[in-house]
Scaffold this active site. Sequence first.
Site, PDB file in Angstrom:
ATOM      1  N   ASP A  28       0.685  -1.029  -0.038  1.00 50.12           N
ATOM      2  CA  ASP A  28       0.124  -0.122   0.120  1.00 50.12           C
ATOM      3  C   ASP A  28       0.889   1.245   0.076  1.00 50.12           C
ATOM      4  OD1 ASP A  28      -3.004   0.949   0.505  1.00 50.12           O
ATOM      5  OD2 ASP A  28      -1.516   2.261   1.700  1.00 50.12           O
ATOM      6  N   GLU A  30       0.942   5.475  -0.007  1.00 51.30           N
ATOM      7  CA  GLU A  30       0.436   6.912   0.425  1.00 51.30           C
ATOM      8  C   GLU A  30       1.017   7.579  -0.400  1.00 51.30           C
ATOM      9  OE1 GLU A  30      -2.371   7.585   1.918  1.00 51.30           O
ATOM     10  OE2 GLU A  30      -2.640   5.515   2.407  1.00 51.30           O
ATOM     11  N   HIS A 167      -6.071   5.329   5.546  1.00 48.66           N
ATOM     12  CA  HIS A 167      -5.048   6.012   5.006  1.00 48.66           C
ATOM     13  C   HIS A 167      -3.308   6.466   5.707  1.00 48.66           C
ATOM     14  CE1 HIS A 167      -7.653   7.364   1.882  1.00 48.66           C
ATOM     15  NE2 HIS A 167      -8.542   7.800   2.732  1.00 48.66           N
ATOM     16  N   ASP A 172      -3.846   0.171   6.096  1.00 49.72           N
ATOM     17  CA  ASP A 172      -4.375  -0.263   5.019  1.00 49.72           C
ATOM     18  C   ASP A 172      -3.801  -1.663   4.345  1.00 49.72           C
ATOM     19  OD1 ASP A 172      -5.794   1.974   5.286  1.00 49.72           O
ATOM     20  OD2 ASP A 172      -5.024   3.101   3.490  1.00 49.72           O
TER      21      ASP A 172
END
Length: 431
Positions: A28, A30, A167, A172
Amino acid sequence: MNGLHRRPAHRDESEALAGSGKGYAVIDFETTGLFSKSSHRVIEVAVVHVDEKGRITGRWDTLINPGRDLGRQDIHRIRAADVMQAPTFEQVAPQLIELISGRVLVAHNARFDTGFLLAELDRLDYEAELGLEVLCTMQLAREFLPGSGRKLSDCCAAYDIPLVDAHRALADAVATAKLLGAYIAEAPDAPGWARSVADAAALPWPPFQGEASEWVSRDDVAPAGPVKAASWLDRITVKLPEFAGPAEQLDYLALLDLALLDRELSTHEAQALVQLAEDLGIGRATCAALHERYFDDLVQLAWADMVLTEAEITDLVTVAQLLGLPAAAVATAMVAPPVAGTVKVAVASPERFALTVGDIVVLTGEMLRPRADWHAELTQHGYMPGAGVTKKSRLVVAADPDSLSGKARKARDYGIPVVSEAGLSSLLRRS
């Protein structure tokens, strides 16, 4: 099985590149924005290993310094101060490649995450043709959760999988890993699982030839909030003897005034104060005395009309906390002078920063308020919104005062103050 796509394979004869065991690597990211092929960059990555039976076997995460502003900080909640000491993607790449090599890549909305992964690797001139065996838990929801929402939170809710601190890359990724485990548990004998794992194991990635750096998790950085006085005052050297005179002390007070324009002290500003004290030969004891002097000047200004308003009290308390002054100093400041004529502004203080009509103000980063609104208000006050930072710029306003954007970096090079949106509002009120 849906949710699987591939790129051409780069095959290597070395079995050592296959990574630590077969299975899945849930990833994942960001990012600063949504478009991997533009200037948007990765600012956090998490990897969670899942074995062939759907069990989590390891987890890793790190912040990444993208060398630019961080985009929608209200969404990912990462501050510029958090990534200042974080590694770059190039420094993360060696371990990241090792963690995902020979494993099935899994993500929720895999097109987004693999897009950013490949874009970052392309910037490093890493192997252009890589074997990608990918599963998307969002696409797999069509088979396992027909009729449900496609968002990660919706899919997790269907299986009572907690999604806390969304987030954040690790949160996540862990939730996605548990969702994958739930899918596998529902159809453990489906041939697609074993086929994907076998294909990924047969397509290990070559190691990234670069200098690795230690990963820095969000848990490794200071919690959100203003810079604490002790965290930077203690970095100022105790000098005995010291040779700084009145001129050097005024230089320090002038920088202190610029740093406190928005009544915040960014990490960059604290570092600049520490460095200036070192350059000027000012010791910690003198800095503490200068802080008291600066605060006393503010107190005298606040009492100049013999009335201390609630806003002035809040301002004095904030400054005292930023300067590391004792509570007794604030208590003394709350006591009105006995005679109005005794209130005088200290004569040996630097000229305070103020905006004047015609000054150029430049905005940078993803602002909470639309830029068009800021530009209209600046124009209304007689200031000129600037597109780029030059030596003629008077002020730079950043969504995050520690912004790593090119505009913010150039402003610091030129000695132009960088303030927050709240700081700009305060300056406009004062003007």
